[in-house]
Design a protein around this motif. Structure first.
Motif, PDB file in Angstrom:
ATOM      1  N   ILE A  38       1.338  -2.617   3.205  1.00  0.00           N
ATOM      2  CA  ILE A  38       2.087  -2.371   2.525  1.00  0.00           C
ATOM      3  C   ILE A  38       2.023  -1.807   0.871  1.00  0.00           C
ATOM      4  O   ILE A  38       2.364  -0.650   0.453  1.00  0.00           O
ATOM      5  CB  ILE A  38       3.033  -2.936   2.109  1.00  0.00           C
ATOM      6  CG1 ILE A  38       4.044  -3.066   4.065  1.00  0.00           C
ATOM      7  CG2 ILE A  38       4.545  -2.760   1.284  1.00  0.00           C
ATOM      8  CD1 ILE A  38       5.495  -4.248   4.243  1.00  0.00           C
ATOM      9  N   GLU A  39       1.386  -3.321   0.187  1.00  0.00           N
ATOM     10  CA  GLU A  39       0.637  -2.565  -1.349  1.00  0.00           C
ATOM     11  C   GLU A  39      -0.431  -0.920  -0.977  1.00  0.00           C
ATOM     12  O   GLU A  39       0.243  -0.644  -2.038  1.00  0.00           O
ATOM     13  CB  GLU A  39       0.007  -3.723  -1.926  1.00  0.00           C
ATOM     14  CG  GLU A  39       1.082  -5.035  -2.093  1.00  0.00           C
ATOM     15  CD  GLU A  39       0.409  -6.490  -2.261  1.00  0.00           C
ATOM     16  OE1 GLU A  39      -0.922  -6.264  -3.352  1.00  0.00           O
ATOM     17  OE2 GLU A  39       0.697  -7.331  -1.773  1.00  0.00           O
ATOM     18  N   HIS A  41      -0.190   1.428   0.489  1.00  0.00           N
ATOM     19  CA  HIS A  41       0.264   1.870   1.357  1.00  0.00           C
ATOM     20  C   HIS A  41       1.480   2.865  -0.331  1.00  0.00           C
ATOM     21  O   HIS A  41       1.532   4.015  -0.407  1.00  0.00           O
ATOM     22  CB  HIS A  41       1.090   2.730   2.432  1.00  0.00           C
ATOM     23  CG  HIS A  41       2.074   3.389   2.374  1.00  0.00           C
ATOM     24  ND1 HIS A  41       0.974   4.754   3.097  1.00  0.00           N
ATOM     25  CD2 HIS A  41       3.852   4.420   2.304  1.00  0.00           C
ATOM     26  CE1 HIS A  41       2.959   5.772   2.867  1.00  0.00           C
ATOM     27  NE2 HIS A  41       3.597   4.862   2.595  1.00  0.00           N
ATOM     28  N   ASN A  42       1.968   2.065  -0.217  1.00  0.00           N
ATOM     29  CA  ASN A  42       2.357   1.870  -1.720  1.00  0.00           C
ATOM     30  C   ASN A  42       1.760   2.080  -3.499  1.00  0.00           C
ATOM     31  O   ASN A  42       2.310   3.202  -4.187  1.00  0.00           O
ATOM     32  CB  ASN A  42       3.301   1.249  -2.314  1.00  0.00           C
ATOM     33  CG  ASN A  42       4.898   0.639  -1.218  1.00  0.00           C
ATOM     34  OD1 ASN A  42       5.172   2.117  -0.521  1.00  0.00           O
ATOM     35  ND2 ASN A  42       5.900  -0.373  -0.918  1.00  0.00           N
ATOM     36  N   GLN A  43       1.085   1.877  -3.381  1.00  0.00           N
ATOM     37  CA  GLN A  43       0.006   2.505  -4.674  1.00  0.00           C
ATOM     38  C   GLN A  43      -0.904   3.913  -3.950  1.00  0.00           C
ATOM     39  O   GLN A  43      -0.145   4.334  -5.335  1.00  0.00           O
ATOM     40  CB  GLN A  43      -1.390   1.134  -4.306  1.00  0.00           C
ATOM     41  CG  GLN A  43      -2.691   1.467  -5.314  1.00  0.00           C
ATOM     42  CD  GLN A  43      -1.835   1.430  -6.461  1.00  0.00           C
ATOM     43  OE1 GLN A  43      -0.947   0.110  -7.116  1.00  0.00           O
ATOM     44  NE2 GLN A  43      -1.711   2.266  -7.368  1.00  0.00           N
ATOM     45  N   TYR A  45       1.610   5.801  -2.968  1.00  0.00           N
ATOM     46  CA  TYR A  45       2.774   6.282  -3.555  1.00  0.00           C
ATOM     47  C   TYR A  45       2.590   6.522  -5.276  1.00  0.00           C
ATOM     48  O   TYR A  45       3.128   7.863  -5.762  1.00  0.00           O
ATOM     49  CB  TYR A  45       3.732   6.025  -3.168  1.00  0.00           C
ATOM     50  CG  TYR A  45       5.526   5.889  -3.565  1.00  0.00           C
ATOM     51  CD1 TYR A  45       6.293   6.977  -3.103  1.00  0.00           C
ATOM     52  CD2 TYR A  45       5.940   5.529  -4.904  1.00  0.00           C
ATOM     53  CE1 TYR A  45       6.994   8.007  -3.314  1.00  0.00           C
ATOM     54  CE2 TYR A  45       6.971   6.111  -4.933  1.00  0.00           C
ATOM     55  CZ  TYR A  45       7.857   7.488  -4.453  1.00  0.00           C
ATOM     56  OH  TYR A  45       9.326   7.770  -4.954  1.00  0.00           O
ATOM     57  N   TYR A  53       7.830   5.933   0.233  1.00  0.00           N
ATOM     58  CA  TYR A  53       7.278   5.231   0.352  1.00  0.00           C
ATOM     59  C   TYR A  53       7.885   3.992   1.243  1.00  0.00           C
ATOM     60  O   TYR A  53       8.983   4.670   1.928  1.00  0.00           O
ATOM     61  CB  TYR A  53       8.388   5.273  -1.195  1.00  0.00           C
ATOM     62  CG  TYR A  53       8.558   3.410  -2.168  1.00  0.00           C
ATOM     63  CD1 TYR A  53       7.528   3.146  -3.127  1.00  0.00           C
ATOM     64  CD2 TYR A  53       9.624   2.562  -1.861  1.00  0.00           C
ATOM     65  CE1 TYR A  53       7.424   1.747  -3.602  1.00  0.00           C
ATOM     66  CE2 TYR A  53       9.682   1.006  -2.139  1.00  0.00           C
ATOM     67  CZ  TYR A  53       8.614   1.431  -3.124  1.00  0.00           C
ATOM     68  OH  TYR A  53       8.369  -0.077  -3.707  1.00  0.00           O
ATOM     69  N   ALA A  55       9.442   1.310   1.637  1.00  0.00           N
ATOM     70  CA  ALA A  55      10.855   0.790   0.754  1.00  0.00           C
ATOM     71  C   ALA A  55      11.221  -1.021   2.131  1.00  0.00           C
ATOM     72  O   ALA A  55      10.672  -1.138   3.381  1.00  0.00           O
ATOM     73  CB  ALA A  55      12.109   1.493   1.190  1.00  0.00           C
ATOM     74  N   TYR A  61      12.396  -2.410   6.998  1.00  0.00           N
ATOM     75  CA  TYR A  61      11.471  -2.286   6.301  1.00  0.00           C
ATOM     76  C   TYR A  61      11.780  -0.172   6.631  1.00  0.00           C
ATOM     77  O   TYR A  61      11.644  -0.582   7.778  1.00  0.00           O
ATOM     78  CB  TYR A  61       9.376  -2.582   6.550  1.00  0.00           C
ATOM     79  CG  TYR A  61       9.151  -4.231   5.846  1.00  0.00           C
ATOM     80  CD1 TYR A  61       9.159  -3.263   4.521  1.00  0.00           C
ATOM     81  CD2 TYR A  61       9.063  -4.672   6.344  1.00  0.00           C
ATOM     82  CE1 TYR A  61       8.334  -4.450   3.781  1.00  0.00           C
ATOM     83  CE2 TYR A  61       8.973  -6.018   6.100  1.00  0.00           C
ATOM     84  CZ  TYR A  61       8.581  -5.701   4.390  1.00  0.00           C
ATOM     85  OH  TYR A  61       8.318  -7.539   4.237  1.00  0.00           O
ATOM     86  N   ILE A  70      14.692   3.877  -2.567  1.00  0.00           N
ATOM     87  CA  ILE A  70      13.222   3.186  -3.407  1.00  0.00           C
ATOM     88  C   ILE A  70      13.849   2.728  -4.325  1.00  0.00           C
ATOM     89  O   ILE A  70      13.115   1.156  -4.765  1.00  0.00           O
ATOM     90  CB  ILE A  70      12.766   4.493  -3.652  1.00  0.00           C
ATOM     91  CG1 ILE A  70      12.232   5.111  -3.061  1.00  0.00           C
ATOM     92  CG2 ILE A  70      11.320   4.533  -4.706  1.00  0.00           C
ATOM     93  CD1 ILE A  70      11.442   6.702  -2.677  1.00  0.00           C
ATOM     94  N   SER A  73      14.907  -1.268  -3.599  1.00  0.00           N
ATOM     95  CA  SER A  73      13.678  -2.086  -2.936  1.00  0.00           C
ATOM     96  C   SER A  73      12.861  -2.706  -3.984  1.00  0.00           C
ATOM     97  O   SER A  73      12.440  -3.793  -4.362  1.00  0.00           O
ATOM     98  CB  SER A  73      12.599  -1.257  -2.207  1.00  0.00           C
ATOM     99  OG  SER A  73      11.367  -1.675  -2.250  1.00  0.00           O
TER     100      SER A  73
END
Length: 115
Positions: A38-39, A41-43, A45, A53, A55, A61, A70, A73
């Motif tokens: 998750i980290e 993937h969101n990095q 983003y 994102y 969320a 999720y 977003i 979250s």
């Protein structure tokens, strides 16, 4: 990794169900690896490499580009961070209080009392 199951994350999905979906795709991971995924993937983003994102909420999720989801979250992360800082502060304060000592003079002698 998220791209592998992106089509299945269009609705809120619980972590255990995501792990089952990944396993059905031949990917087995523990919860720590899941959080790292998750980290990561969101990095992507944050760096504008993806427009979706991942969320989180009490519902699970969801891969989204919906601003409200977003923001909700992100606000949850802020609340959790604040709560963790409060707990850390209280812990350190209690430790400091445990180390307090008191000097008293009784009958002309110093007496050390710890409290």
């Amino acid at each position: 990794m998220i791209e592998l199951i992106a089509d299945k994350l269009t609705e809120w999905t619980k972590k255990k169900d995501i792990l089952k979906i990944l396993k059905s795709e031949g990917v087995t991971m523990d919860e720590r690896s899941f959080r790292k995924m998750i980290e990561f993937h969101n990095q992507r983003y944050f760096e504008h490499e993806t427009d979706k994102y991942l969320a989180h909420s009490v519902k699970g999720y969801k891969l989204t580009d919906n601003k409200e989801e977003i923001i909700a979250s992100a606000k949850d992360y802020r609340t959790r961070a604040f709560n963790q800082l409060v707990k850390a502060s209280k812990t350190l304060k209690a430790m400091g209080e445990n180390d307090n000592i008191r000097l008293e003079i009784k009958d002309g002698e110093f007496i050390v009392a710890q409290f």
